[in-house]
Design an enzyme around this catalytic site. Structure first.
Site, short mmCIF file in Angstrom:
data_model
loop_
_atom_site.label_atom_id
_atom_site.label_comp_id
_atom_site.label_asym_id
_atom_site.label_seq_id
_atom_site.Cartn_x
_atom_site.Cartn_y
_atom_site.Cartn_z
N CYS A 50 0.82 -1.21 0.00
CA CYS A 50 0.00 0.00 0.00
C CYS A 50 0.86 1.27 0.00
O CYS A 50 0.40 2.33 -0.40
CB CYS A 50 -0.95 0.02 1.20
SG CYS A 50 -0.13 -0.07 2.79
N ASN A 51 2.11 1.15 0.43
CA ASN A 51 2.97 2.33 0.53
C ASN A 51 4.06 2.42 -0.52
O ASN A 51 4.73 3.44 -0.62
CB ASN A 51 3.62 2.40 1.91
CG ASN A 51 2.66 2.89 2.97
OD1 ASN A 51 1.78 3.70 2.68
ND2 ASN A 51 2.81 2.41 4.18
N ARG A 52 4.23 1.37 -1.32
CA ARG A 52 5.30 1.41 -2.31
C ARG A 52 5.09 0.39 -3.41
O ARG A 52 4.48 -0.67 -3.19
CB ARG A 52 6.67 1.20 -1.66
CG ARG A 52 6.91 -0.20 -1.15
CD ARG A 52 8.29 -0.33 -0.48
NE ARG A 52 8.35 0.44 0.74
CZ ARG A 52 9.17 1.46 0.95
NH1 ARG A 52 10.03 1.81 0.01
NH2 ARG A 52 9.17 2.12 2.10
N GLN A 118 6.66 -9.02 3.46
CA GLN A 118 6.22 -8.65 2.11
C GLN A 118 7.36 -8.79 1.09
O GLN A 118 7.15 -9.22 -0.04
CB GLN A 118 5.67 -7.23 2.13
CG GLN A 118 4.36 -7.11 2.89
CD GLN A 118 3.99 -5.67 3.21
OE1 GLN A 118 4.85 -4.79 3.32
NE2 GLN A 118 2.71 -5.42 3.41
N GLY A 187 -11.86 -6.98 5.23
CA GLY A 187 -10.67 -7.69 4.79
C GLY A 187 -10.24 -8.68 5.87
O GLY A 187 -10.74 -8.63 7.00
N GLY A 189 -6.64 -9.86 5.76
CA GLY A 189 -5.21 -10.04 5.52
C GLY A 189 -4.37 -9.69 6.74
O GLY A 189 -4.87 -9.51 7.85
#
Length: 424
Positions: A50-52, A118, A187, A189
């Site tokens: 979500c940030n990169r 991640q 969600g 996750g």
């Protein structure tokens, strides 16, 4: 050979741009294979959160412009728009960037642990796609090792802090007593799991988990004593929810202005606090225009995050030093690998010369030559052959005034006396 780390993140691009550059899990394998097919990238991996969104590449020669053009084309962006918010790191800087990212030093929340998992997933997907080879593979392993050292040897991971924690902290500021609040989590996750854990620890009265599949929602709900529902049941649950936090992988908003408006009427306009952590966004931006709704995106969490950074700044300096050491160690090992190739070629050449001279010696013996004569000829021939190419090159270097190379040769052959001593 060149390592490239290229991408955008929360520091360089708005959530609008980030959601347009994000890769879905279903796209990754095909995108990686296309990337290696169309650009000069021999090895590639993609990290998309979500940030990169970042691309890690190994190329014969740096070709960042070609990769940027591919990335812009893949996501239907103009190259100028992407270039305005993209960054490119090369070789040592690319290695350092990857290690900083994996260690949580480049995250919105300093030291957050999710990014390492991640990055490991990004590596696993690239292996599945067949786009990770020996060089990028070694870099990922060195990156994971450095990140683990940072976690073990510094306090950067203490006192769990993440976007999920920041969202719950903000809810705590808005609602004086979370024990009376009900939360709807959209969600199931990793991020929502963290949110559920933090809300549970804060004693939230009731937690509802809404997900596309009831089975996944039920697993999460059972862990925290929550209630599981399908996404289709959200309108009914919204009516009773004081806190709504969403983080799914949906490409389109799943909660619109109309549904929230109807819920507010039934709530008699009792306020709802909403946080949309997803990229692309799960909640229509227009929801924020409604009275009695406090809507925040990941970009709005910066202030909350800033407060949490203070306790980690000291540890960050120690972590940065570990990253520098990790980069130095990896680059040294990489340079040693380059020497291995040269040594292998030199050994193969020497073995060919040896085999030629040995064959001559065997023929001489078969023709009746004395063993002493054969051995002497073998020694002379092998010595002359091994010294021929270095001798020619050293004379040429000396004639060209390349005395620096002569000094290297002196060191390479481990000669005790230099030219000055021998001339005395």
């Amino acid at each position: 050979m060149a390592f490239i780390a290229l991408g955008i993140n929360h520091k360089t691009a708005s959530v609008d741009v980030r959601e347009r550059v994000a890769f879905t899990p279903e796209q990754l394998v095909e995108a990686l294979q296309q990337l290696c097919r169309i650009t000069p990238s021999r090895e590639a991996a993609i990290l998309s959160t979500c940030n990169r969104s970042e691309l890690y590449l190994e190329q014969d020669h740096p070709a960042a412009d070609e990769v940027l053009a591919w990335l812009a084309g893949y996501h239907n962006l103009s190259l100028e728009e992407l270039r305005a918010c993209a960054y490119v790191h090369q070789d040592d800087d690319a290695v350092r960037h990857m290690m900083r990212v994996a260690s949580g030093l480049d995250s919105m929340v300093l030291g957050e642990p999710q990014i390492l998992g991640q990055m490991k997933s990004a590596y696993a997907v690239a292996r599945e796609a067949g786009t990770v080879g020996p060089l990028l593979g070694r870099l990922f392993q060195a990156t994971f090792s450095t990140a683990k050292t940072v976690r073990t040897d510094t306090a950067i991971g203490e006192n769990p802090v993440s976007v999920a924690f920041a969202a719950v902290s903000l809810a705590r500021q808005i609602f004086s007593d979370l024990h009376r609040s009900q939360a709807l989590l959209i969600g199931a996750g990793e991020t929502i799991t963290l949110v559920a854990r933090h809300l549970h620890e804060q004693g939230v009265k009731r937690i509802v988990v809404a997900n596309r599949t009831l089975e996944r929602a039920s697993i999460l709900a059972e862990e925290f004593g929550a209630h599981a529902v399908l996404l289709a049941d959200m309108p009914q649950e919204l009516v009773n929810s004081d806190i709504v936090i969403s983080s799914t992988a949906s490409q389109l908003p799943i909660l619109g202005k109309g549904a929230v408006e109807r819920a507010l009427k039934q709530r008699r306009h009792k306020p709802i606090f909403m946080v949309d952590i997803a990229v692309p966004r799960d909640i229509e931006p227009e929801v924020g225009e409604l009275d009695d709704v406090y809507l925040y995106t990941v970009d709005d969490l910066h202030e909350v995050v800033a407060e949490n950074l203070k306790s980690r700044q000291g540890a960050a300096q120690a972590a940065e030093e570990l990253v520098v050491a990790g980069v130095d160690d990896f680059m040294q090992r990489l340079r040693e690998l380059a020497a291995v190739d040269v040594l292998r070629a030199y050994r193969q050449q020497a073995e060919r010369l040896r085999d030629d001279e040995l064959a001559k010696a065997q023929r001489m013996l078969q023709n009746g030559s004395a063993a002493e004569e054969v051995l002497a000829q073998l020694a002379r021939g092998l010595t002359n052959k091994l010294l021929h190419a270095p001798s020619v090159q050293l004379k040429k270097l000396s004639a060209d005034g390349r005395f620096d190379a002569l000094a290297v040769a002196q060191e390479l052959f481990a000669l005790d006396e230099g030219p000055d001593k021998r001339s005395q």
